[in-house]
Design a protein around this motif. Structure first.
Motif, PDB file in Angstrom:
ATOM      1  N   SER A 247       0.834  -1.202   0.000  1.00  0.00           N
ATOM      2  CA  SER A 247       0.000   0.000   0.000  1.00  0.00           C
ATOM      3  C   SER A 247       0.869   1.252   0.000  1.00  0.00           C
ATOM      4  O   SER A 247       2.046   1.220   0.366  1.00  0.00           O
ATOM      5  CB  SER A 247      -0.907   0.002   1.229  1.00  0.00           C
ATOM      6  N   ALA A 248       0.272   2.359  -0.394  1.00  0.00           N
ATOM      7  CA  ALA A 248       0.997   3.623  -0.467  1.00  0.00           C
ATOM      8  C   ALA A 248       1.333   4.175   0.908  1.00  0.00           C
ATOM      9  O   ALA A 248       2.281   4.947   1.057  1.00  0.00           O
ATOM     10  CB  ALA A 248       0.179   4.644  -1.250  1.00  0.00           C
ATOM     11  N   SER A 249       0.573   3.764   1.929  1.00  0.00           N
ATOM     12  CA  SER A 249       0.744   4.334   3.260  1.00  0.00           C
ATOM     13  C   SER A 249       1.323   3.360   4.267  1.00  0.00           C
ATOM     14  O   SER A 249       1.453   3.690   5.445  1.00  0.00           O
ATOM     15  CB  SER A 249      -0.611   4.819   3.781  1.00  0.00           C
ATOM     16  N   ALA A 250       1.692   2.149   3.819  1.00  0.00           N
ATOM     17  CA  ALA A 250       2.168   1.085   4.711  1.00  0.00           C
ATOM     18  C   ALA A 250       1.117   0.738   5.752  1.00  0.00           C
ATOM     19  O   ALA A 250       1.431   0.298   6.858  1.00  0.00           O
ATOM     20  CB  ALA A 250       3.491   1.459   5.387  1.00  0.00           C
ATOM     21  N   GLY A 251      -0.134   0.957   5.398  1.00  0.00           N
ATOM     22  CA  GLY A 251      -1.242   0.625   6.286  1.00  0.00           C
ATOM     23  C   GLY A 251      -2.430   0.147   5.479  1.00  0.00           C
ATOM     24  O   GLY A 251      -2.438   0.233   4.246  1.00  0.00           O
ATOM     25  N   PHE A 253      -6.053   0.893   4.666  1.00  0.00           N
ATOM     26  CA  PHE A 253      -7.128   1.872   4.695  1.00  0.00           C
ATOM     27  C   PHE A 253      -7.929   1.715   3.407  1.00  0.00           C
ATOM     28  O   PHE A 253      -7.359   1.757   2.315  1.00  0.00           O
ATOM     29  CB  PHE A 253      -6.579   3.298   4.780  1.00  0.00           C
ATOM     30  N   ASP A 254      -9.214   1.532   3.548  1.00  0.00           N
ATOM     31  CA  ASP A 254     -10.055   1.423   2.362  1.00  0.00           C
ATOM     32  C   ASP A 254      -9.967   2.716   1.563  1.00  0.00           C
ATOM     33  O   ASP A 254     -10.121   3.812   2.104  1.00  0.00           O
ATOM     34  CB  ASP A 254     -11.515   1.178   2.763  1.00  0.00           C
ATOM     35  N   MET A 255      -9.713   2.591   0.260  1.00  0.00           N
ATOM     36  CA  MET A 255      -9.658   3.779  -0.592  1.00  0.00           C
ATOM     37  C   MET A 255     -10.244   3.433  -1.951  1.00  0.00           C
ATOM     38  O   MET A 255      -9.546   3.001  -2.864  1.00  0.00           O
ATOM     39  CB  MET A 255      -8.225   4.289  -0.747  1.00  0.00           C
ATOM     40  N   PRO A 256     -11.564   3.582  -2.103  1.00  0.00           N
ATOM     41  CA  PRO A 256     -12.186   3.268  -3.380  1.00  0.00           C
ATOM     42  C   PRO A 256     -11.675   4.178  -4.492  1.00  0.00           C
ATOM     43  O   PRO A 256     -11.327   5.339  -4.247  1.00  0.00           O
ATOM     44  CB  PRO A 256     -13.679   3.497  -3.121  1.00  0.00           C
ATOM     45  N   ASP A 257     -11.586   3.655  -5.683  1.00  0.00           N
ATOM     46  CA  ASP A 257     -11.087   4.408  -6.832  1.00  0.00           C
ATOM     47  C   ASP A 257     -12.227   5.247  -7.407  1.00  0.00           C
ATOM     48  O   ASP A 257     -12.926   4.832  -8.319  1.00  0.00           O
ATOM     49  CB  ASP A 257     -10.531   3.445  -7.889  1.00  0.00           C
ATOM     50  N   ALA A 275     -18.188   8.714   6.049  1.00  0.00           N
ATOM     51  CA  ALA A 275     -16.773   8.576   6.422  1.00  0.00           C
ATOM     52  C   ALA A 275     -16.484   9.313   7.727  1.00  0.00           C
ATOM     53  O   ALA A 275     -15.770   8.805   8.600  1.00  0.00           O
ATOM     54  CB  ALA A 275     -15.882   9.104   5.303  1.00  0.00           C
ATOM     55  N   TRP A 276     -17.038  10.499   7.895  1.00  0.00           N
ATOM     56  CA  TRP A 276     -16.828  11.292   9.107  1.00  0.00           C
ATOM     57  C   TRP A 276     -17.342  10.556  10.339  1.00  0.00           C
ATOM     58  O   TRP A 276     -16.732  10.605  11.409  1.00  0.00           O
ATOM     59  CB  TRP A 276     -17.535  12.631   8.961  1.00  0.00           C
ATOM     60  N   ASN A 277     -18.446   9.856  10.181  1.00  0.00           N
ATOM     61  CA  ASN A 277     -19.076   9.165  11.308  1.00  0.00           C
ATOM     62  C   ASN A 277     -18.647   7.711  11.449  1.00  0.00           C
ATOM     63  O   ASN A 277     -19.208   6.977  12.269  1.00  0.00           O
ATOM     64  CB  ASN A 277     -20.596   9.232  11.173  1.00  0.00           C
ATOM     65  N   SER A 278     -17.654   7.293  10.665  1.00  0.00           N
ATOM     66  CA  SER A 278     -17.159   5.917  10.753  1.00  0.00           C
ATOM     67  C   SER A 278     -16.325   5.748  12.007  1.00  0.00           C
ATOM     68  O   SER A 278     -16.176   6.675  12.808  1.00  0.00           O
ATOM     69  CB  SER A 278     -16.338   5.558   9.520  1.00  0.00           C
ATOM     70  N   ARG A 279     -15.695   4.576  12.175  1.00  0.00           N
ATOM     71  CA  ARG A 279     -14.967   4.323  13.416  1.00  0.00           C
ATOM     72  C   ARG A 279     -13.781   5.267  13.605  1.00  0.00           C
ATOM     73  O   ARG A 279     -13.242   5.390  14.692  1.00  0.00           O
ATOM     74  CB  ARG A 279     -14.500   2.860  13.488  1.00  0.00           C
ATOM     75  N   SER A 280     -13.378   5.944  12.533  1.00  0.00           N
ATOM     76  CA  SER A 280     -12.382   7.005  12.637  1.00  0.00           C
ATOM     77  C   SER A 280     -12.668   8.030  11.553  1.00  0.00           C
ATOM     78  O   SER A 280     -12.771   7.683  10.379  1.00  0.00           O
ATOM     79  CB  SER A 280     -10.963   6.468  12.463  1.00  0.00           C
ATOM     80  N   GLY A 281     -12.807   9.308  11.970  1.00  0.00           N
ATOM     81  CA  GLY A 281     -13.025  10.354  10.992  1.00  0.00           C
ATOM     82  C   GLY A 281     -11.893  10.457   9.989  1.00  0.00           C
ATOM     83  O   GLY A 281     -12.040  11.043   8.919  1.00  0.00           O
ATOM     84  N   PHE A 282     -10.730   9.869  10.334  1.00  0.00           N
ATOM     85  CA  PHE A 282      -9.566   9.865   9.447  1.00  0.00           C
ATOM     86  C   PHE A 282      -9.898   9.216   8.099  1.00  0.00           C
ATOM     87  O   PHE A 282      -9.257   9.485   7.090  1.00  0.00           O
ATOM     88  CB  PHE A 282      -8.441   9.105  10.144  1.00  0.00           C
ATOM     89  N   LEU A 284     -12.169   9.854   6.235  1.00  0.00           N
ATOM     90  CA  LEU A 284     -12.602  10.877   5.286  1.00  0.00           C
ATOM     91  C   LEU A 284     -11.521  11.182   4.257  1.00  0.00           C
ATOM     92  O   LEU A 284     -11.816  11.459   3.093  1.00  0.00           O
ATOM     93  CB  LEU A 284     -12.973  12.152   6.050  1.00  0.00           C
ATOM     94  N   MET A 285     -10.249  11.135   4.674  1.00  0.00           N
ATOM     95  CA  MET A 285      -9.157  11.480   3.767  1.00  0.00           C
ATOM     96  C   MET A 285      -8.986  10.458   2.642  1.00  0.00           C
ATOM     97  O   MET A 285      -8.278  10.731   1.673  1.00  0.00           O
ATOM     98  CB  MET A 285      -7.848  11.609   4.563  1.00  0.00           C
ATOM     99  N   ARG A 286      -9.635   9.314   2.786  1.00  0.00           N
ATOM    100  CA  ARG A 286      -9.531   8.292   1.752  1.00  0.00           C
ATOM    101  C   ARG A 286     -10.885   8.015   1.110  1.00  0.00           C
ATOM    102  O   ARG A 286     -11.135   6.946   0.581  1.00  0.00           O
ATOM    103  CB  ARG A 286      -8.931   7.018   2.350  1.00  0.00           C
ATOM    104  N   CYS A 287     -11.724   9.025   1.165  1.00  0.00           N
ATOM    105  CA  CYS A 287     -13.063   8.901   0.596  1.00  0.00           C
ATOM    106  C   CYS A 287     -13.023   8.983  -0.933  1.00  0.00           C
ATOM    107  O   CYS A 287     -13.794   8.322  -1.618  1.00  0.00           O
ATOM    108  CB  CYS A 287     -13.948  10.010   1.160  1.00  0.00           C
ATOM    109  N   PHE A 288     -12.107   9.818  -1.448  1.00  0.00           N
ATOM    110  CA  PHE A 288     -11.967  10.023  -2.895  1.00  0.00           C
ATOM    111  C   PHE A 288     -10.473  10.010  -3.251  1.00  0.00           C
ATOM    112  O   PHE A 288      -9.636  10.360  -2.430  1.00  0.00           O
ATOM    113  CB  PHE A 288     -12.595  11.350  -3.325  1.00  0.00           C
ATOM    114  N   THR A 289     -10.169   9.651  -4.484  1.00  0.00           N
ATOM    115  CA  THR A 289      -8.766   9.512  -4.872  1.00  0.00           C
ATOM    116  C   THR A 289      -8.149  10.799  -5.410  1.00  0.00           C
ATOM    117  O   THR A 289      -6.927  10.881  -5.537  1.00  0.00           O
ATOM    118  CB  THR A 289      -8.615   8.424  -5.953  1.00  0.00           C
TER     119      THR A 289
END
Length: 539
Positions: A247-251, A253-257, A275-282, A284-289
């Motif tokens: 992965s690009a982040s060494a983690g 994280f779901d990131m739909p294309d 995304a904001w209300n998911s288990r981590s608001g973080f 959100l940063m992977r909501c769009f590519t």
């Protein structure tokens, strides 16, 4: 240079500098070489970042099940993380557990600050000195000094005159600080200041938060770790660790294309809200590519977060001051928090805008800005670090011909693949400039880099080589590659510590490889497999 009488020189094969997570793993791996290894650690305990940063609210922003070692299956299975996002004390305990479980503590010399590194060309050896008088002569140095180690306190007039208690967040007293009944000034609203604010606000008589730059932050929604979630991760660790390296982040994280512009305004609002209300608001940063490279897409995401701030903070003027508008979202470190914006609804918390009215002086009784003065009992500096380069340049490193690393890096930190600096042979950097560093999950990234260095040393020994260097030409080639990767993103639009912008006089150079951790692995592997292209290996 030393503060103690220097001991007679001793010999070792390898010196590791730093006993954070990468340094600990380096000690473990290098033991397999049957080498004489010495590790110097400035603190009196292990953990690196998670030893020093024990400020109120200190917590990792990566899920605990991912932010952990992968090298030993029994370790993965036996360790229990109490929370989704671990606090400092749990991470420090984990580091101590690993050191003791694998018998590494006796190899570490604590409370030993490396203050001189000198390369001797005739001997092909490094001379490593500490402030306690140690002098070790070795062939290789592995600098596991981290990206955020050299603290930064702005040089306002009167800093030394303050009559109350003052602390930098990276050098917090182990016994803690009592804020009850105190007037507290907190300078800085990066990731640290964002974590500190709600905790201090709970007990301080009054908290003044001095903000120069508003930053984006999202709710962590931290909670006790679900046993079923933990079990599911542990049952699938091998597969998931492999995916993390791809992965690009060494983690993971779901990131739909998908692009922001694939959806109607109503549809993308719904997706961002989920995304904001998911288990981590973080998430959100992977909501769009496209939000990391297209400013129009980024603006939509940024405005969504600004609207969340406006909905949270009751005073409209304070809310607008807290809304970031000086940089695209994601181009400075994204923060996750536990009640940061909510803290400004408290009667005992005041936001002070020091972009419009800068701090001009520290006085015996507090702070002065161009707009007024503030009487304080406690002053907290959450003012960050001389990031990426400071931990090395402050060690007085000299290489071939006695060249000082500070002179070499006067216009920016040159390097090859983030591992080597031309003219400083056999000195390997971990998480240094030129690597993905903090833009990838640090434990996984550190493990991979350490493994790469150990394999490199093994091959050197097998091939009868004793010295490895690189050349300015190959440094330039890597710089061009790094620049191209950065130019495909919006990172350069921010005055961030990624660019050295927080340190007066530091050259403005984007210091990390942003092409993705997976691509970084590919490039490093390719260069070795193509006959060590870019490496000058000699007998």
């Amino acid at each position: 240079m030393s503060t103690a009488a220097e001991a007679p020189a001793e010999t070792a094969d390898i010196v590791v500098i730093g006993a954070g997570f990468s340094g600990i793993y380096a000690l473990h791996r290098l033991r397999g070489l049957e080498a004489r290894v010495v590790c110097f650690e400035a603190g009196d305990g292990v953990g690196g970042t998670w030893y020093w940063n024990r400020y109120p609210g200190a917590r990792v922003d990566i899920e605990s099940m991912q932010y952990s070692y992968s090298f030993d299956e029994d370790l993965q299975q036996e360790w229990r993380w109490p929370e989704y996002f671990s606090p400092q004390e749990d991470l420090e305990a984990y580091a101590n557990h690993v050191v003791d479980r694998f018998g590494l503590r006796e190899r570490i010399r604590f409370s030993s600050v490396v203050n001189r590194l000198r390369y001797d060309e005739d001997e092909n050896r490094w001379h490593v000195h500490t402030d306690r008088g140690d002098h070790v002569v070795c062939r290789y140095v592995v600098a596991a000094t981290g990206s955020l180690d050299a603290t930064n306190i702005p040089r306002w007039p009167g800093v030394e005159s303050f009559g109350g208690q003052s602390y930098h967040t990276s050098n917090w007293p182990k016994e803690g600080v009592d804020f009850h009944g105190k007037r507290v000034g907190l300078i800085g609203t990066g990731s640290t200041g964002i974590q500190v604010t709600p905790v201090v606000a709970e007990t301080a008589d009054h908290l003044y938060v001095f903000q120069r730059t508003a930053n984006f932050s999202m709710p962590s929604r931290n909670r006790p770790l679900d046993p079923d979630y933990e079990r599911e991760w542990k049952d699938n660790y091998p597969e998931r660790r492999a995916k993390m390296l791809q992965s690009a982040s060494a983690g993971l994280f779901d990131m739909p294309d998908r692009s922001v512009f694939d959806f109607t305004p109503e549809e993308r609002e719904r997706l961002m809200e989920e995304a904001w209300n998911s288990r981590s608001g973080f998430r959100l940063m992977r909501c769009f590519t496209d939000t990391a490279r297209d400013i129009a897409a980024n603006d939509i995401l940024a405005e969504f977060v600004r609207n969340k701030i406006r909905q949270t903070v009751r005073d409209p003027e304070v809310a607008e001051l807290l809304c970031p508008n000086t940089h695209p979202i994601g181009t400075k470190r994204i923060c996750i928090d536990s009640g940061y914006f909510e803290a400004f609804n408290r009667d005992n918390v005041t936001l002070v805008d020091v972009r419009t009215n800068p701090i001009t002086a520290v006085t015996p009784g507090g702070l002065v800005t161009t707009a007024g003065s503030y009487e304080l009992d406690i002053l907290i500096y959450a003012t960050g670090f001389d990031a990426m380069t400071g931990s090395l340049t402050r060690m007085n490193v000299t290489g071939v011909g006695g060249r000082d690393l500070r002179d070499k890096w006067r216009d920016g930190p040159t390097n090859y693949l983030g591992f080597l600096v031309a003219g400083f042979p056999n000195l390997f950097m971990i998480h240094g400039p030129g690597s993905p560093s903090v833009l990838a999950q640090m434990i996984t990234g550190g493990e991979w880099q350490v493994d790469w260095v150990v394999r490199f040393i093994e091959n050197m020994e097998k091939d009868g080589r004793t010295r490895v260097d690189t050349t300015p030409d190959w440094e330039d080639r890597w710089a061009v590659e790094m620049e191209k990767a950065a130019d495909m993103t919006l990172f350069k639009r921010a005055d961030s510590w990624y660019m050295g912008a927080n340190i007066p006089g530091k050259p403005r150079v984007f210091m990390m490889y942003v092409g993705g951790f997976d691509q970084y692995i590919r490039r490093c592997t390719e260069q070795v497999e193509s006959g060590y292209a870019g490496f000058v290996r000699t007998a």
